[in-house]
Design an enzyme around this catalytic site. Sequence first.
Site, PDB file in Angstrom:
ATOM      1  N   HIS A  67      11.246   7.479  -0.941  1.00  0.00           N
ATOM      2  CA  HIS A  67      11.665   8.191  -2.141  1.00  0.00           C
ATOM      3  C   HIS A  67      13.218   8.292  -2.397  1.00  0.00           C
ATOM      4  CE1 HIS A  67      11.096  11.102  -5.472  1.00  0.00           C
ATOM      5  NE2 HIS A  67      10.717  12.083  -4.823  1.00  0.00           N
ATOM      6  N   HIS A 111       7.695   0.599  -7.823  1.00  0.00           N
ATOM      7  CA  HIS A 111       7.339   1.743  -8.179  1.00  0.00           C
ATOM      8  C   HIS A 111       5.913   2.229  -8.425  1.00  0.00           C
ATOM      9  CE1 HIS A 111       7.973   5.672 -10.396  1.00  0.00           C
ATOM     10  NE2 HIS A 111       9.311   5.661  -9.901  1.00  0.00           N
ATOM     11  N   ASP A 130      16.894   3.193  -7.940  1.00  0.00           N
ATOM     12  CA  ASP A 130      17.945   3.129  -6.580  1.00  0.00           C
ATOM     13  C   ASP A 130      18.513   1.865  -6.374  1.00  0.00           C
ATOM     14  OD1 ASP A 130      17.459   5.856  -5.827  1.00  0.00           O
ATOM     15  OD2 ASP A 130      15.390   5.374  -5.009  1.00  0.00           O
TER      16      ASP A 130
HETATM   17  N1  ACO Z   1       8.903  -4.782  -1.447  1.00  0.00           N
HETATM   18  C1  ACO Z   1       8.009  -5.968  -1.235  1.00  0.00           C
HETATM   19  N2  ACO Z   1       6.875  -5.478  -1.525  1.00  0.00           N
HETATM   20  C2  ACO Z   1       6.306  -4.459  -1.949  1.00  0.00           C
HETATM   21  C3  ACO Z   1       7.303  -3.743  -2.506  1.00  0.00           C
HETATM   22  C4  ACO Z   1       8.678  -3.627  -2.044  1.00  0.00           C
HETATM   23  N3  ACO Z   1       9.595  -3.034  -2.492  1.00  0.00           N
HETATM   24  N4  ACO Z   1       6.756  -2.484  -3.018  1.00  0.00           N
HETATM   25  C5  ACO Z   1       5.532  -2.851  -3.323  1.00  0.00           C
HETATM   26  N5  ACO Z   1       5.137  -3.894  -2.501  1.00  0.00           N
HETATM   27  C6  ACO Z   1       3.868  -4.510  -2.361  1.00  0.00           C
HETATM   28  C7  ACO Z   1       2.995  -3.961  -1.426  1.00  0.00           C
HETATM   29  O1  ACO Z   1       3.307  -4.644   0.036  1.00  0.00           O
HETATM   30  C8  ACO Z   1       1.721  -4.144  -1.974  1.00  0.00           C
HETATM   31  O2  ACO Z   1       1.402  -5.466  -1.671  1.00  0.00           O
HETATM   32  P1  ACO Z   1      -0.224  -5.916  -1.454  1.00  0.00           P
HETATM   33  O3  ACO Z   1      -1.142  -5.525  -2.632  1.00  0.00           O
HETATM   34  O4  ACO Z   1      -0.049  -7.399  -0.926  1.00  0.00           O
HETATM   35  O5  ACO Z   1      -0.609  -4.854  -0.360  1.00  0.00           O
HETATM   36  C9  ACO Z   1       1.950  -4.087  -3.365  1.00  0.00           C
HETATM   37  O6  ACO Z   1       3.290  -4.293  -3.632  1.00  0.00           O
HETATM   38  C10 ACO Z   1       1.719  -2.595  -4.163  1.00  0.00           C
HETATM   39  O7  ACO Z   1       2.389  -1.734  -3.537  1.00  0.00           O
HETATM   40  P2  ACO Z   1       1.944  -0.331  -3.102  1.00  0.00           P
HETATM   41  O8  ACO Z   1       2.610  -0.058  -1.749  1.00  0.00           O
HETATM   42  O9  ACO Z   1       0.558  -0.318  -3.398  1.00  0.00           O
HETATM   43  O10 ACO Z   1       2.713   0.317  -4.243  1.00  0.00           O
HETATM   44  P3  ACO Z   1       2.962   2.006  -4.240  1.00  0.00           P
HETATM   45  O11 ACO Z   1       2.825   2.544  -5.708  1.00  0.00           O
HETATM   46  O12 ACO Z   1       2.199   2.849  -3.253  1.00  0.00           O
HETATM   47  O13 ACO Z   1       4.314   2.308  -3.738  1.00  0.00           O
HETATM   48  C11 ACO Z   1       6.809   2.492  -3.727  1.00  0.00           C
HETATM   49  C12 ACO Z   1       5.545   2.330  -4.705  1.00  0.00           C
HETATM   50  C13 ACO Z   1       6.786   3.365  -2.671  1.00  0.00           C
HETATM   51  C14 ACO Z   1       7.962   2.629  -4.576  1.00  0.00           C
HETATM   52  C15 ACO Z   1       6.888   1.117  -3.189  1.00  0.00           C
HETATM   53  O14 ACO Z   1       7.242   0.165  -4.266  1.00  0.00           O
HETATM   54  C16 ACO Z   1       8.247   0.898  -2.241  1.00  0.00           C
HETATM   55  O15 ACO Z   1       8.260   1.276  -1.021  1.00  0.00           O
HETATM   56  N6  ACO Z   1       9.272   0.458  -2.748  1.00  0.00           N
HETATM   57  C17 ACO Z   1      10.513   0.391  -1.944  1.00  0.00           C
HETATM   58  C18 ACO Z   1      11.000   1.719  -1.499  1.00  0.00           C
HETATM   59  C19 ACO Z   1      11.794   2.135  -2.869  1.00  0.00           C
HETATM   60  O16 ACO Z   1      12.623   1.558  -3.436  1.00  0.00           O
HETATM   61  N7  ACO Z   1      11.398   3.564  -3.342  1.00  0.00           N
HETATM   62  C20 ACO Z   1      11.975   4.138  -4.258  1.00  0.00           C
HETATM   63  C21 ACO Z   1      10.941   4.408  -5.360  1.00  0.00           C
HETATM   64  S1  ACO Z   1      11.969   5.261  -6.860  1.00  0.00           S
HETATM   65  C22 ACO Z   1      12.194   6.773  -6.663  1.00  0.00           C
HETATM   66  O17 ACO Z   1      11.560   7.182  -5.436  1.00  0.00           O
HETATM   67  C23 ACO Z   1      13.276   7.223  -7.082  1.00  0.00           C
END
Ligand code: ACO
Length: 429
Positions: free
Chosen positions: A268, A307, A363
Amino acid sequence: MSKNSLSITDNRTGKIYEVPIENETINTKYLREIKINPTDLGLLTYDPAFVNTSICKSTITYIDGDNGILEHCGYPIEELAEQSTFLETAYLILHRQLPTKNELDKWINDITLHTFIHENVKKLMEGFRYDAHPMGMFVSTLAALSTFYPEAKLIFDEELRRKQILRLIGKVPTVAAFAYRHTKGMPYVYPDNDLSFVGNYLNMMFKIAELRYKPHPVLEKALDILFILHIDHEQNCSTTAMRVVGSSHADPFSAAAAAAAALYGPLHGGANEAVLTMLDQIGSINNIPQFIKTVKDGKGKLMGFGHRVYKNYDPRARIIKKLADQVFDITGRNPKLEIALELERIALQDEYFIKRKLYPNVDFYSGLIYKAMGFPTDFFPVLFAIPRTAGWISHWQEMILDPEQKIARPRQIYLGSQKRKYTPISRRG
Ligand code: ACO
């Protein structure tokens, strides 16, 4: 049968249930009527992480994640970033309308009168270790503020509620700056009420020996825009924490501490810190293909990408990317920007990221700007928390005044052992 309804057939009993659809949503209370025996609890929904569950009705922020749209009370984020100020946008999300000139002047004055913190809060902060993480200090100090304002417990008193709102928005920059000065071993700088909200914050952070600190107007404006961009984002993890803790009628300082703790995590508000660490690890443009391969092999994430709601370019990231140029004109270009730009270019063309609709989020570029402005990496989540406090408190107030809200208390699916007899320790194993 109403057209705005859902007909559900329970194949266990053959019974058909009609569930009304309102705002493209069904109220799960109707599912409780679906049961085999009259004494059954009825059907529950299973939604770990609230992926498809609305927990409230809100009039603060609208997001269309598929089309990359973000609006506060109807105003597009692009217009607010260009024409508004952080304090005006804070007024907007709390009052749901833009202030008149008089209202804005009074609002700014009221916030400015609440920027000082009690000397004992300062002493409390002095107790942290020299290398304490600034976000840990921020979270704990917010919680401690509740002990200084015991009347904050009277959450249904409108006047007192307003006072805590002013205190929270006014004091978080001071707490944040004191956390920074503590880690640097530098004397705390008290608020200067002649400066703007952001100017005063920069003053408390960076003033050294000069008689009067003068923030650079471009950097002051850039930080104000960054604060607008971070002010609210509807039911994100930290705002949900604020609502959940606030739903037990805890005071707003305690609830805000819980929200800040949620923001601390790298998934987050800690993500901007994680982006810089990631860019450091990548080190050079040549290493990007190997890094992308590692991510695709499931051995890490591309931080600052993806996201829960946006399945398109985060509109805030677009604004920040433009803002970066203005800041770098003053501070000089951060060499890591080249890595970030190339990383984005490669990722946006890669099948893995395209298929999963992973785009840069707020971010991805914000950390580079913060770094260029002189903020240390571990301080980034605190910079996120300062403006988001206004969002948290708006949602908290909305929740408190919503007659449909109750103490948050989800259900679970119990999959543990069935009832069994206690075995004394002498007869175990
Ligand atoms: N890098 C690589 N793969 C990713 C990323 C990423 N940043 N984000 C999601 N994925 C992949 C997951 O592994 C998943 O793959 P799969 O379908 O093969 O299993 C797919 O994309 C879907 O991702 P989820 O984890 O189901 O998405 P969720 O909605 O739960 O997570 C989140 C969202 C937490 C933001 C995620 O994208 C992430 O961890 N990003 C990196 C951290 C980040 O930048 N956070 C800031 C968010 S914005 C904020 O809070 C202000």
